[in-house]
Design an enzyme around this catalytic site. Structure first.
Site, PDB file in Angstrom:
ATOM      1  N   LYS A  11       0.847  -1.204   0.000  1.00 27.03           N
ATOM      2  CA  LYS A  11       0.000   0.000   0.000  1.00 27.03           C
ATOM      3  C   LYS A  11       0.884   1.257   0.000  1.00 27.03           C
ATOM      4  O   LYS A  11       1.963   1.244  -0.583  1.00 27.03           O
ATOM      5  CB  LYS A  11      -0.968  -0.005   1.184  1.00 27.03           C
ATOM      6  CG  LYS A  11      -1.744  -1.312   1.319  1.00 27.03           C
ATOM      7  CD  LYS A  11      -2.912  -1.189   2.233  1.00 27.03           C
ATOM      8  CE  LYS A  11      -3.485  -2.566   2.497  1.00 27.03           C
ATOM      9  NZ  LYS A  11      -4.815  -2.526   3.036  1.00 27.03           N
ATOM     10  N   GLU A  98      -9.746  -0.230  -1.756  1.00 28.45           N
ATOM     11  CA  GLU A  98      -9.385   1.142  -1.346  1.00 28.45           C
ATOM     12  C   GLU A  98      -9.463   2.094  -2.536  1.00 28.45           C
ATOM     13  O   GLU A  98      -9.777   3.269  -2.380  1.00 28.45           O
ATOM     14  CB  GLU A  98      -7.987   1.138  -0.696  1.00 28.45           C
ATOM     15  CG  GLU A  98      -8.051   0.512   0.694  1.00 28.45           C
ATOM     16  CD  GLU A  98      -6.770  -0.149   1.154  1.00 28.45           C
ATOM     17  OE1 GLU A  98      -5.711   0.082   0.571  1.00 28.45           O
ATOM     18  OE2 GLU A  98      -6.851  -0.926   2.129  1.00 28.45           O
ATOM     19  N   GLY A 174      -7.682  -5.039   6.698  1.00 29.34           N
ATOM     20  CA  GLY A 174      -7.082  -4.163   7.711  1.00 29.34           C
ATOM     21  C   GLY A 174      -7.838  -4.123   9.025  1.00 29.34           C
ATOM     22  O   GLY A 174      -7.591  -3.243   9.850  1.00 29.34           O
TER      23      GLY A 174
END
Ligand code: PEP
Length: 252
Positions: A11, A98, A174
């Protein structure tokens, strides 16, 4: 059984110099088992440094975390497929939740990116998965079916066979709350059935990874499943020891 694939999605973490130090740690600690494929997906800015830092001691391959669908042009801030090939990327993660959630990516954008990646010999890792609200409304099957079929729209069977799918329930990313084996297997079974319908025998070659709070503690159970062909790992890939344990599990 397809070759198991473990992908570490860094990420937006690690500067280029941190990435170099981390690659050294990874090369010391990770032992890629025979017959397992391991892919590192650092941020764009670290791709050249990571490529240079890799000594070949372990057969790590490189992925980017996104790509634009055009080859070049007036798209400020974007990165084109030939640029990633030039940096030594073999894979590209597409449609991550995301990106869908924070950057307005729709299935249509993801589909264009999948096609563009394949045109440039980049192997797409197509991410999909339902939100908690969708799961609670029993919409999981409908959501992942739509994301898969739209994401692969217009592709021929040979192209579909080059895609990897990553089932990532949004509520598991997450959060420390991974899907149970039963929950993951149900969706993986559905996706594999759809892939077979879409692309026949070629669909059977498509790997379906699981992603969402994979850790060294739960990797054994998840990766032991016949229908889970590997893992897309976020948080746990940022520490060399935990990533090393997950990779080792994939070979057992
Ligand atoms: C991800 O970012 O794709 C992911 C699965 O993250 P995490 O492992 O941290 O849930």
């Amino acid at each position: 059984m397809p070759t198991p694939l473990i992908v570490g999605n860094w990420k937006m973490n690690k500067t280029a110099s941190e990435a170099v130090a981390f690659v050294q740690e990874l090369e010391q600690q990770v032992r890629v088992p025979k017959g397992v494929e391991v892919v590192l997906a650092p941020p764009f800015t670290s791709l050249p440094a990571v490529r240079q830092a890799l000594t070949g001691a372990q057969p790590f391959r490189l992925a980017a975390q996104d790509v634009h669908w055009e080859d070049r042009g007036a798209f400020t801030g974007e990165v084109a497929p030939p640029m990633l090939r030039d940096l030594g990327c073999d894979y590209v993660i597409l449609g991550h939740s995301e990106r869908r959630q924070h950057f307005g990516e729709e299935d249509e954008h993801v589909n264009r990116k999948v096609s563009a990646a394949l045109r440039h010999q980049l192997l797409p890792i197509l991410c999909l998965g339902e939100t908690l609200e969708q799961r609670e409304r029993n919409q999981t099957d409908e959501v992942v079916t739509r994301q898969l079929t739209r994401g692969l729209e217009g592709l021929g069977t040979t192209e579909v066979a080059k895609v990897t799918v990553a089932y990532e329930p949004v509520w598991a990313i997450g959060t420390g709350r991974a899907a149970t084996l039963t929950q993951a297997e149900e969706v993986h079974g559905l996706l594999q059935g759809l892939l077979a319908k879409l692309a026949g025998e070629a669909g059977g070659h498509v790997r379906v990874l699981y992603g969402g709070s994979v850790t060294p503690d739960n990797a054994g159970e998840l990766l032991g499943s016949r229908v889970i062909h590997g893992a897309l790992v976020g948080g746990a890939c940022l520490k060399a020891d935990s990533f090393a344990k997950i990779v080792a599990t994939a070979g057992s």
